[in-house]
Design an enzyme around this catalytic site. Structure first.
Site, PDB file in Angstrom:
ATOM      1  N   GLY A 247       0.146  -1.633   0.299  1.00  0.00           N
ATOM      2  CA  GLY A 247      -0.160   0.111   0.040  1.00  0.00           C
ATOM      3  C   GLY A 247       0.820   1.376   0.445  1.00  0.00           C
ATOM      4  O   GLY A 247       0.341   2.222   0.468  1.00  0.00           O
ATOM      5  N   GLU A 281       4.547  -6.543   2.695  1.00  0.00           N
ATOM      6  CA  GLU A 281       3.874  -7.153   0.101  1.00  0.00           C
ATOM      7  C   GLU A 281       3.821  -5.578  -0.308  1.00  0.00           C
ATOM      8  O   GLU A 281       2.473  -5.436  -1.204  1.00  0.00           O
ATOM      9  CB  GLU A 281       2.777  -7.564   0.754  1.00  0.00           C
ATOM     10  CG  GLU A 281       2.261  -8.489   1.356  1.00  0.00           C
ATOM     11  CD  GLU A 281       0.967  -9.514   1.906  1.00  0.00           C
ATOM     12  OE1 GLU A 281       0.744  -8.363   1.655  1.00  0.00           O
ATOM     13  OE2 GLU A 281       1.087 -10.434   2.804  1.00  0.00           O
ATOM     14  N   PRO A 282       4.539  -4.888  -1.105  1.00  0.00           N
ATOM     15  CA  PRO A 282       4.473  -3.601  -2.064  1.00  0.00           C
ATOM     16  C   PRO A 282       4.283  -3.918  -3.499  1.00  0.00           C
ATOM     17  O   PRO A 282       4.858  -4.800  -3.940  1.00  0.00           O
ATOM     18  CB  PRO A 282       5.596  -3.204  -1.638  1.00  0.00           C
ATOM     19  CG  PRO A 282       7.301  -3.848  -0.961  1.00  0.00           C
ATOM     20  CD  PRO A 282       5.824  -5.037  -0.403  1.00  0.00           C
ATOM     21  N   GLY A 283       3.812  -3.310  -3.872  1.00  0.00           N
ATOM     22  CA  GLY A 283       3.854  -3.537  -5.275  1.00  0.00           C
ATOM     23  C   GLY A 283       3.510  -2.776  -5.774  1.00  0.00           C
ATOM     24  O   GLY A 283       4.625  -2.371  -6.794  1.00  0.00           O
ATOM     25  N   ARG A 284       2.674  -1.093  -6.439  1.00  0.00           N
ATOM     26  CA  ARG A 284       2.937  -0.497  -6.669  1.00  0.00           C
ATOM     27  C   ARG A 284       4.205   0.509  -6.309  1.00  0.00           C
ATOM     28  O   ARG A 284       4.842   1.471  -6.770  1.00  0.00           O
ATOM     29  CB  ARG A 284       1.541   0.654  -5.858  1.00  0.00           C
ATOM     30  CG  ARG A 284       1.297   2.562  -6.543  1.00  0.00           C
ATOM     31  CD  ARG A 284       0.651   3.227  -5.970  1.00  0.00           C
ATOM     32  NE  ARG A 284      -0.444   1.910  -5.312  1.00  0.00           N
ATOM     33  CZ  ARG A 284      -1.961   2.260  -6.308  1.00  0.00           C
ATOM     34  NH1 ARG A 284      -1.681   3.300  -7.466  1.00  0.00           N
ATOM     35  NH2 ARG A 284      -2.878   1.598  -5.229  1.00  0.00           N
ATOM     36  N   ARG A 320      -6.894   3.937 -14.611  1.00  0.00           N
ATOM     37  CA  ARG A 320      -7.146   3.622 -13.094  1.00  0.00           C
ATOM     38  C   ARG A 320      -7.839   5.218 -13.564  1.00  0.00           C
ATOM     39  O   ARG A 320      -8.352   5.321 -12.213  1.00  0.00           O
ATOM     40  CB  ARG A 320      -5.591   4.296 -12.892  1.00  0.00           C
ATOM     41  CG  ARG A 320      -5.362   3.135 -12.587  1.00  0.00           C
ATOM     42  CD  ARG A 320      -3.687   3.061 -11.505  1.00  0.00           C
ATOM     43  NE  ARG A 320      -3.908   3.316 -10.314  1.00  0.00           N
ATOM     44  CZ  ARG A 320      -3.601   5.113  -9.242  1.00  0.00           C
ATOM     45  NH1 ARG A 320      -3.442   5.663 -10.127  1.00  0.00           N
ATOM     46  NH2 ARG A 320      -4.469   4.195  -8.277  1.00  0.00           N
ATOM     47  N   TYR A 324     -10.560   5.255 -10.517  1.00  0.00           N
ATOM     48  CA  TYR A 324     -10.351   6.290  -9.788  1.00  0.00           C
ATOM     49  C   TYR A 324     -10.623   7.174  -9.520  1.00  0.00           C
ATOM     50  O   TYR A 324     -10.046   7.853  -8.524  1.00  0.00           O
ATOM     51  CB  TYR A 324      -9.246   5.184  -8.908  1.00  0.00           C
ATOM     52  CG  TYR A 324      -9.215   3.919  -8.692  1.00  0.00           C
ATOM     53  CD1 TYR A 324     -10.063   2.916  -8.570  1.00  0.00           C
ATOM     54  CD2 TYR A 324      -7.931   3.037  -9.807  1.00  0.00           C
ATOM     55  CE1 TYR A 324      -9.478   1.347  -8.008  1.00  0.00           C
ATOM     56  CE2 TYR A 324      -7.936   2.039  -9.688  1.00  0.00           C
ATOM     57  CZ  TYR A 324      -9.115   0.887  -8.784  1.00  0.00           C
ATOM     58  OH  TYR A 324      -7.884   0.086  -8.984  1.00  0.00           O
ATOM     59  N   CYS A 353     -15.800   4.375 -26.679  1.00  0.00           N
ATOM     60  CA  CYS A 353     -17.128   4.361 -26.340  1.00  0.00           C
ATOM     61  C   CYS A 353     -17.567   4.681 -25.306  1.00  0.00           C
ATOM     62  O   CYS A 353     -18.938   3.553 -24.950  1.00  0.00           O
ATOM     63  CB  CYS A 353     -18.104   3.648 -27.631  1.00  0.00           C
ATOM     64  SG  CYS A 353     -17.310   3.807 -29.222  1.00  0.00           S
ATOM     65  N   TYR A 382      -0.098  -2.280 -11.945  1.00  0.00           N
ATOM     66  CA  TYR A 382      -2.037  -1.562 -11.866  1.00  0.00           C
ATOM     67  C   TYR A 382      -2.485  -0.661 -13.291  1.00  0.00           C
ATOM     68  O   TYR A 382      -3.191  -0.174 -13.853  1.00  0.00           O
ATOM     69  CB  TYR A 382      -3.108  -0.786 -11.429  1.00  0.00           C
ATOM     70  CG  TYR A 382      -2.389  -1.599  -9.512  1.00  0.00           C
ATOM     71  CD1 TYR A 382      -2.694  -3.120  -9.026  1.00  0.00           C
ATOM     72  CD2 TYR A 382      -1.739  -0.731  -8.856  1.00  0.00           C
ATOM     73  CE1 TYR A 382      -2.463  -3.568  -8.324  1.00  0.00           C
ATOM     74  CE2 TYR A 382      -1.105  -1.820  -7.527  1.00  0.00           C
ATOM     75  CZ  TYR A 382      -1.736  -2.602  -7.469  1.00  0.00           C
ATOM     76  OH  TYR A 382      -1.346  -2.919  -5.800  1.00  0.00           O
TER      77      TYR A 382
HETATM   78  N1  LLP Z   1      -1.163  -7.349  -0.084  1.00  0.00           N
HETATM   79  C1  LLP Z   1      -2.352  -7.823  -0.478  1.00  0.00           C
HETATM   80  C2  LLP Z   1      -2.831  -8.504   0.220  1.00  0.00           C
HETATM   81  C3  LLP Z   1      -3.051  -6.671  -1.300  1.00  0.00           C
HETATM   82  O1  LLP Z   1      -4.136  -7.295  -1.482  1.00  0.00           O
HETATM   83  C4  LLP Z   1      -2.028  -5.075  -2.143  1.00  0.00           C
HETATM   84  C5  LLP Z   1      -3.120  -5.038  -2.952  1.00  0.00           C
HETATM   85  C6  LLP Z   1      -0.744  -5.086  -1.693  1.00  0.00           C
HETATM   86  C7  LLP Z   1      -0.496  -6.186  -1.364  1.00  0.00           C
HETATM   87  C8  LLP Z   1       0.222  -4.538  -2.880  1.00  0.00           C
HETATM   88  O2  LLP Z   1      -0.489  -2.849  -2.673  1.00  0.00           O
HETATM   89  P1  LLP Z   1      -0.064  -1.560  -2.882  1.00  0.00           P
HETATM   90  O3  LLP Z   1       1.927  -1.955  -2.606  1.00  0.00           O
HETATM   91  O4  LLP Z   1       0.272  -2.147  -4.820  1.00  0.00           O
HETATM   92  O5  LLP Z   1      -0.786  -0.613  -3.057  1.00  0.00           O
HETATM   93  N2  LLP Z   1      -5.562  -1.148  -8.176  1.00  0.00           N
HETATM   94  C9  LLP Z   1      -5.633  -0.717  -7.153  1.00  0.00           C
HETATM   95  C10 LLP Z   1      -5.136  -0.841  -6.552  1.00  0.00           C
HETATM   96  C11 LLP Z   1      -5.627  -2.387  -5.563  1.00  0.00           C
HETATM   97  C12 LLP Z   1      -4.296  -3.428  -4.908  1.00  0.00           C
HETATM   98  C13 LLP Z   1      -4.974  -4.277  -4.168  1.00  0.00           C
HETATM   99  N3  LLP Z   1      -4.606  -4.675  -3.817  1.00  0.00           N
HETATM  100  C14 LLP Z   1      -4.444   0.738  -7.904  1.00  0.00           C
HETATM  101  O6  LLP Z   1      -4.749   0.482  -9.765  1.00  0.00           O
HETATM  102  O7  LLP Z   1      -4.283   1.488  -7.001  1.00  0.00           O
END
Ligand code: LLP
Length: 434
Positions: A247, A281-284, A320, A324, A353, A382
């Site tokens: 997050g 658990e970072p993604g973004r 996105r 959002y 469209c 994302y």
């Molecule tokens: N761990 C869990 C259990 C999650 O559900 C998620 C994201 C993450 C880690 C990674 O979160 P991050 O670090 O990437 O924020 N599509 C949306 C974001 C949805 C995230 C869902 N879960 C967007 O584009 O903002």
């Protein structure tokens, strides 16, 4: 301003975002076509390094959230850096393994895992399966017992923490579908302690996405620390880690990004109070600023006093902004020397469209004449992973730039890909009577 670089501070000599020279972007766009996602491997590595350095004083492990960008080559970069993978489906399990992650480097999360998905993860012997309800925990235990196995499991807790992010990316509040309610965790953990099929090794949370204020992590971490203490008081001594989720927020336009040091300061007390290693658990954070979507301007037009730049990428390629209301930085890479441009604020819109097919609103892009190459920044997370084929649009190609070289890491889809598995009405010869 022709240099494509996400607005933002510089850290350790590397910018917040991509720093690929515009002539190279231009060459890539000409060679591969548009729309195309372009990622900068150096940015992923640098961000991983910065986060690891911030966490250095604490025993920890980074599990990259595969859903943010699940392209095999991106996964390969994370794996080479020593990261693990946080997956939410069998599809992501197969991807992670294809990219070279070993089972002990994979953790399985997600609110609705099917029994066959739990079984596949069990059979693959992933490091840990996080459950999000008592019913899921029972299903997992039964599957493990049937295999005469004891599976390492975690409970994702709903810590009832409200984050001030977009409502669609809040997850840690009471009444949401995510996690086990705080007051149900202790009885569930006691049940697990008696159950031969499972060992409770982790307590975790994931309170939301694009979090810019470390206070939310501090609040959640404090709740987890209390919970671990209460579990220990009940004789549960099997925990080997606590998971603080992902997050971490980034800068898309003018946000102040979450500083990894502030994040770590917020979660450190949890590690200290429990004496347990942290899982993150970072993604973004790792991949968002490392990517951009290149798109070409098709037309400009004015309607009812509003000015539009119509580009060849749409909400099917990058959702996105539509989903959002996300505001991403848009830059002109090459203005094509057009004369048909202007200084007025424009909406950058796609060809789909749908009224909501808007990629950016109210931007000043005087060079964005027809033929111009534009870059939508901060689209490494994302972006492609949420793309669709709506309007029968093949999904874009993906390119990785790594130092002085680049390569296509996913070919642009072709129309045949979209129709694979379909039949025309005339071709059906095996109708089943209803
Ligand atoms: N761990 C869990 C259990 C999650 O559900 C998620 C994201 C993450 C880690 C990674 O979160 P991050 O670090 O990437 O924020 N599509 C949306 C974001 C949805 C995230 C869902 N879960 C967007 O584009 O903002």
């Amino acid at each position: 301003m022709r240099l494509v670089r996400a607005a933002g501070h510089r850290r350790g000599g590397v910018g917040e975002g991509v720093l690929i020279p515009p002539p190279l972007l231009d060459r890539i766009a000409r060679a591969v076509g548009t729309p195309v996602y372009v990622y900068d491997a150096a940015v992923v590595r640098e961000r991983y390094r910065v986060l690891s350095a911030a966490l250095a004083g604490i025993p920890h492990r980074i599990f990259y959230s595969v859903k943010a960008n699940s392209s095999l080559a991106i996964l390969g970069i994370i794996r080479a850096l020593g990261g693990g993978a946080d997956i939410v489906s069998v599809g992501e399990l197969v991807r992670a393994k294809r990219a070279g992650f070993a089972a002990p480097d994979i953790v399985f999360s997600g609110v609705g895992k099917r029994p066959d998905e739990l079984a596949a993860a069990l059979d693959a012997a992933v490091a840990l399966i996080h459950v999000e309800s008592s019913a899921e925990f029972h299903t997992l235990a039964a599957l493990a017992t049937a295999r005469s196995r004891t599976v390492p499991a975690g409970i994702r807790v709903n810590p009832d923490v409200t984050t001030h992010t977009h409502p669609f990316t809040q997850t840690g509040q009471k009444g949401m579908k995510f996690g086990v309610p705080l007051d149900e965790v202790e009885p569930l953990a006691e049940w697990a302690a008696r159950e031969p099929g499972v060992t409770l090794v982790s307590i975790g949370m994931h309170i939301g996405s694009q979090i810019l204020d470390a206070a939310h992590y501090r609040a959640g971490a404090a709740r987890l620390a209390d919970l671990v203490e209460r579990l220990r008081a009940r004789g549960i001594t099997t925990l080997t880690s606590v998971d603080v989720g992902g997050g971490l927020g980034v800068r898309y336009l003018d946000e102040r990004p979450l500083d990894p040091e502030e994040f770590v300061a917020a979660v450190r007390p949890l590690a200290e109070a429990t004496g347990l290693p942290l899982a993150v658990e970072p993604g973004r954070y790792l991949v968002g600023p490392a990517g951009m979507l290149l798109t070409r301007c098709l037309y400009r037009k004015c309607s009812g006093g509003r000015h539009f730049v119509i580009v060849d990428a749409g909400m099917s390629d990058f959702v996105r902004p539509s989903l959002y209301g996300a505001a991403h930085d848009v830059r002109v890479v090459d203005g094509a020397g057009g004369t048909d441009a202007g200084d007025e604020p424009v909406d950058v819109v796609g060809p789909i469209c749908e009224t909501g097919d808007v990629l950016a609103r109210g931007r000043t892009l005087p060079d964005a004449a027809p033929g111009a190459l534009l870059a939508i920044l901060g689209t490494g997370a994302y972006g492609f992973s949420m793309s669709s084929t709506y309007n029968s649009r093949p999904r874009p190609a993906e390119v990785l730039v790594d130092g002085g070289r680049w390569a296509v890491i996913r070919q642009r889809e072709v129309l045949e890909d979209l129709m694979r598995g379909e039949r025309t009405l005339d071709a059906i010869t095996d109708w089943v009577s209803a």
